[in-house]
Design a protein around this motif. Sequence first.
Motif, mmCIF file in Angstrom:
data_model
loop_
_atom_site.group_PDB
_atom_site.id
_atom_site.type_symbol
_atom_site.label_atom_id
_atom_site.label_comp_id
_atom_site.label_asym_id
_atom_site.label_seq_id
_atom_site.Cartn_x
_atom_site.Cartn_y
_atom_site.Cartn_z
ATOM 1 N N LYS A 1 53.395 -45.786 70.876
ATOM 2 C CA LYS A 1 54.417 -45.639 71.905
ATOM 3 C C LYS A 1 55.313 -44.435 71.598
ATOM 4 O O LYS A 1 55.275 -43.883 70.503
ATOM 5 N N ALA A 2 56.110 -44.077 72.578
ATOM 6 C CA ALA A 2 56.965 -42.896 72.442
ATOM 7 C C ALA A 2 57.893 -43.012 71.243
ATOM 8 O O ALA A 2 58.099 -42.048 70.509
ATOM 9 N N GLU A 3 58.437 -44.250 71.033
ATOM 10 C CA GLU A 3 59.374 -44.372 69.913
ATOM 11 C C GLU A 3 58.655 -44.272 68.568
ATOM 12 O O GLU A 3 59.220 -43.783 67.585
ATOM 13 N N ASP A 4 57.379 -44.672 68.546
ATOM 14 C CA ASP A 4 56.608 -44.524 67.313
ATOM 15 C C ASP A 4 56.399 -43.046 66.994
ATOM 16 O O ASP A 4 56.489 -42.623 65.832
ATOM 17 N N ARG A 5 56.118 -42.294 68.048
ATOM 18 C CA ARG A 5 55.921 -40.849 67.841
ATOM 19 C C ARG A 5 57.176 -40.216 67.256
ATOM 20 O O ARG A 5 57.113 -39.401 66.322
ATOM 21 N N LEU A 6 58.324 -40.589 67.826
ATOM 22 C CA LEU A 6 59.591 -40.043 67.330
ATOM 23 C C LEU A 6 59.814 -40.436 65.876
ATOM 24 O O LEU A 6 60.225 -39.607 65.052
ATOM 25 N N ALA A 7 59.499 -41.703 65.575
ATOM 26 C CA ALA A 7 59.684 -42.177 64.209
ATOM 27 C C ALA A 7 58.782 -41.405 63.245
ATOM 28 O O ALA A 7 59.191 -41.045 62.134
ATOM 29 N N MET A 8 57.546 -41.132 63.705
ATOM 30 C CA MET A 8 56.616 -40.376 62.862
ATOM 31 C C MET A 8 57.178 -38.990 62.592
ATOM 32 O O MET A 8 57.131 -38.482 61.466
ATOM 33 N N LYS A 9 57.735 -38.393 63.646
ATOM 34 C CA LYS A 9 58.301 -37.058 63.489
ATOM 35 C C LYS A 9 59.456 -37.092 62.482
ATOM 36 O O LYS A 9 59.554 -36.231 61.590
ATOM 37 N N ASP A 10 60.302 -38.126 62.626
ATOM 38 C CA ASP A 10 61.435 -38.254 61.707
ATOM 39 C C ASP A 10 60.961 -38.284 60.258
ATOM 40 O O ASP A 10 61.508 -37.622 59.378
ATOM 41 N N TRP A 11 59.910 -39.078 60.024
ATOM 42 C CA TRP A 11 59.429 -39.223 58.657
ATOM 43 C C TRP A 11 58.906 -37.885 58.153
ATOM 44 O O TRP A 11 59.215 -37.464 57.031
ATOM 45 N N LEU A 12 58.128 -37.223 59.004
ATOM 46 C CA LEU A 12 57.521 -35.958 58.598
ATOM 47 C C LEU A 12 58.598 -34.912 58.302
ATOM 48 O O LEU A 12 58.519 -34.179 57.313
ATOM 49 N N VAL A 13 59.635 -34.887 59.158
ATOM 50 C CA VAL A 13 60.715 -33.932 58.937
ATOM 51 C C VAL A 13 61.411 -34.244 57.622
ATOM 52 O O VAL A 13 61.691 -33.354 56.806
ATOM 53 N N ALA A 14 61.682 -35.536 57.417
ATOM 54 C CA ALA A 14 62.354 -35.930 56.180
ATOM 55 C C ALA A 14 61.499 -35.588 54.967
ATOM 56 O O ALA A 14 61.998 -35.310 53.878
ATOM 57 N N TYR A 15 60.188 -35.624 55.156
ATOM 58 C CA TYR A 15 59.255 -35.366 54.047
ATOM 59 C C TYR A 15 59.219 -33.887 53.707
ATOM 60 O O TYR A 15 58.859 -33.495 52.607
ATOM 61 N N GLY A 16 59.602 -33.049 54.688
ATOM 62 C CA GLY A 16 59.672 -31.629 54.379
ATOM 63 C C GLY A 16 58.811 -30.739 55.258
ATOM 64 O O GLY A 16 58.601 -29.564 54.976
ATOM 65 N N ILE A 17 58.252 -31.266 56.341
ATOM 66 C CA ILE A 17 57.483 -30.439 57.278
ATOM 67 C C ILE A 17 58.460 -29.750 58.222
ATOM 68 O O ILE A 17 59.429 -30.385 58.661
ATOM 69 N N ALA A 18 58.221 -28.543 58.553
ATOM 70 C CA ALA A 18 59.117 -27.825 59.462
ATOM 71 C C ALA A 18 59.081 -28.475 60.842
ATOM 72 O O ALA A 18 57.997 -28.833 61.336
ATOM 73 N N GLU A 19 60.230 -28.655 61.454
ATOM 74 C CA GLU A 19 60.305 -29.361 62.721
ATOM 75 C C GLU A 19 59.514 -28.650 63.821
ATOM 76 O O GLU A 19 58.955 -29.271 64.713
ATOM 77 N N ALA A 20 59.477 -27.296 63.723
ATOM 78 C CA ALA A 20 58.798 -26.507 64.749
ATOM 79 C C ALA A 20 57.294 -26.772 64.767
ATOM 80 O O ALA A 20 56.637 -26.601 65.792
ATOM 81 N N ASP A 21 56.747 -27.207 63.616
ATOM 82 C CA ASP A 21 55.301 -27.416 63.534
ATOM 83 C C ASP A 21 54.856 -28.718 64.183
ATOM 84 O O ASP A 21 53.665 -28.949 64.387
ATOM 85 N N ILE A 22 55.815 -29.585 64.455
ATOM 86 C CA ILE A 22 55.432 -30.912 64.944
ATOM 87 C C ILE A 22 55.575 -30.989 66.455
ATOM 88 O O ILE A 22 56.650 -30.755 66.999
ATOM 89 N N ASP A 23 54.475 -31.292 67.127
ATOM 90 C CA ASP A 23 54.513 -31.474 68.573
ATOM 91 C C ASP A 23 54.143 -32.926 68.850
ATOM 92 O O ASP A 23 52.987 -33.323 68.700
ATOM 93 N N ILE A 24 55.146 -33.740 69.224
ATOM 94 C CA ILE A 24 54.843 -35.174 69.313
ATOM 95 C C ILE A 24 54.005 -35.526 70.532
ATOM 96 O O ILE A 24 53.472 -36.606 70.642
ATOM 97 N N GLU A 25 53.880 -34.594 71.482
ATOM 98 C CA GLU A 25 53.042 -34.886 72.642
ATOM 99 C C GLU A 25 51.560 -34.691 72.313
ATOM 100 O O GLU A 25 50.694 -35.319 72.919
ATOM 101 N N ASN A 26 51.284 -33.838 71.359
ATOM 102 C CA ASN A 26 49.907 -33.554 70.978
ATOM 103 C C ASN A 26 49.428 -34.614 69.979
ATOM 104 O O ASN A 26 49.647 -34.516 68.774
#
Lengths: 416, 334
Positions: A83-108
Amino acid sequence: MKHTFRQVFRSGKFVVGFSIFVAILLIVFIYPLIVPDPPLAIIAQGTFFEPGIYVNAYDSIGASKYTLNLEGAAAKRIASKLKAEDRLAMKDWLVAYGIAEADIDIENTEQLLDLWAKNYDSKAKVAGMTNAKRNYYVRLNTSLQGLLATEAAVIAAKNVETGALEEKGKIAQSEYVNVGQVANVRFLPLGTDNFGRDVLTELVAAARVSLQIGFVAGIIATLIGLTLGLLAGYIGGRVDDIIMFFTNLFTVIPSFVMLILISFSIGQEHRGAFTVAMVIGFTSWVWTTRAVRAQVISLRNRDHVNLSKLSGHSIVYIILNDILPYIASYVVMALILQISSGILAEAGLSILGLGPRTTDVPTLGLMMNWAMIYQAHILGKWWAYFPVLITIALITFSMNLMNTGLDQVFNPALRD
Amino acid sequence: MKGYQKYFLNKLSWFLITFVFAFLLNFILPRLMPGDPVAAIVSRVAQGMSNTSGVQAIYEQYARLFGTNRPIHEQFFIYIGNVARGDFGFSISQYPRTVFDVIRSSIMWTIALQFPAIIVGWLIGNTLGALAAYLKGGFDKILMPVSIFVSNFPAFGMAVILMVIFGVALEWFPTSGGYGFDLIPEFSWKFIRSVISHYQLPFWSIVLIAIGGQAIGMRSMAIYELNADYVKYARFMGIKDRKIIGYVFRNAMLPQITGLALSIGTMVGGALVAEIVFSYPGLGYTILNGVMGQDYPLISATTLIITIMVLSANFLIEILYGIIDPRIKAAQAD
């Protein structure tokens, strides 16, 4: 008589009310013929199943398969799990882990899952994350596994002798079953209630019982009110004084309080639907008495009544032939109102926990009471209480529309 | 003024007679019913006890406590004496609180909720009904069916729907209680704000129901008056419309005041149910607790208090009515 009926059915309000009411009656009588299940049978294990078509999962494995190549099937499958909120949560984790925010496209989805699979580590310590949140990510990770897989799911059964799993068949992602060919399908248009009963079946039965309660209560109240009103109005004098004394008394003593007091005194075991109806009837005759008395007083000294008296007819004869026909329309209107307020009174009593005994029949009030006790309204289980409310409102609304329509036919001052 | 005194005395004696009867009914009804309330209580207390003499002893103790072992007329006078002192005995479900204590803490909530709600609903309803009668056309066509529908909507249904929309979905107002559960009743801004926000949903659910019924009544009264001869005559005389309308609505209003007096009992019934839906700490909720806890003294006292409240409200309205309606003075002066 014929003329009156024609006139009544020309009133728009009456016709609308009458049609709604007849429709409800038809449903109440025809539905049980089509679905003969007992209304209080508990069919679901668990509370508040959502409305929908329930297809037996076991039977659908065995049903014949059809391959349909539908576009977007895979996307839907993923969307229902991610779901959409899961995608956002995944992004949050990845950002916190150290991935650049620009690299993450939650729609893809593909890219997101790829990033996730590469980086996610359940043991990784992310600063400031609560334990509950960490557990959520572990759960999310498990549910994501195999999301993009395209292989068929394998059906296996345990061998009775060895206990080992043996492959029985495969289900590819593009295979469908026809609902009509699955042996066990149950359509629950209104889901199930807190006890696991089919709400629709229960609702129809409840509407039937509530209507019966309304009719019994209305007829009792109208009969008492009519008799007392006729006696008080026609005989007058001492009889009138006594009857009006009691009528005035019970006008000011709230009938709802009387209902509570009597129903509570009767006790849970003795409160059948019929008893409740009688109690309601015996506490709500006051209005009819007043109205009938007023009408009779205005008729009492009319010429045709005096003529009848001079001819030596008995009181009973005069009341039946010279008075009743003139107030008949009024009495019918009063009866309609009494029935609808009887249904409301039952519902009010049931909300208080003073409704009919709960084991044998459902009523609209009891269904409402159960839904409230199990907090269906707070939990957002609208199907457990909203259809009940609508049914009550439709019944009383239709009866009052009929009443207003009749009022306009028989009381010309109110005509538009 | 002589005529009004007579009217007042007449109404006062009626009030007293009704009061006595209500009191009698409240005493007799529970005792007329099949089944012994004391036995019901004992069977609950002694659940699982197999010792017959023990159960018997408990029964006798309770019978003594409730006074049911005495002859009925003696019970009645004891009851009067106790009630006069405000002693309704102990509450069974909330033991060791007394019934008086339970009712004292809930009665203000009920009065503060229901009285304004019924008055506001009555005022708005009458204004709308009068407007519908006067404006006719589209306004009337929309208002009438809506009023009929709303006034026939069960009181608890309105409460539930308001709660689901404004409490659960929009989260504008809290869904239950009379004040925040983390607060202690005190005179502080925080507490008052909490009370006000808890007040909204029960209040409007009662108001909405009242509006519907009153609007229908006022509309038909106003239509009747608008067609009366004196209106036509006034029109021929060339009196301004505004002034005529003033007369018409004053006349149409009078029966509506009687209507308020007569329907206040019904309205209170509906309002009690609204309290239950919102778990508002008033008398309605107390009744629910009494029913749930099979609390006989509590139910009996609560119904008596509600009856007295309704009777008093009726009495006040009729006294006011006598002042407003000149015909009553005229009738009494004859």
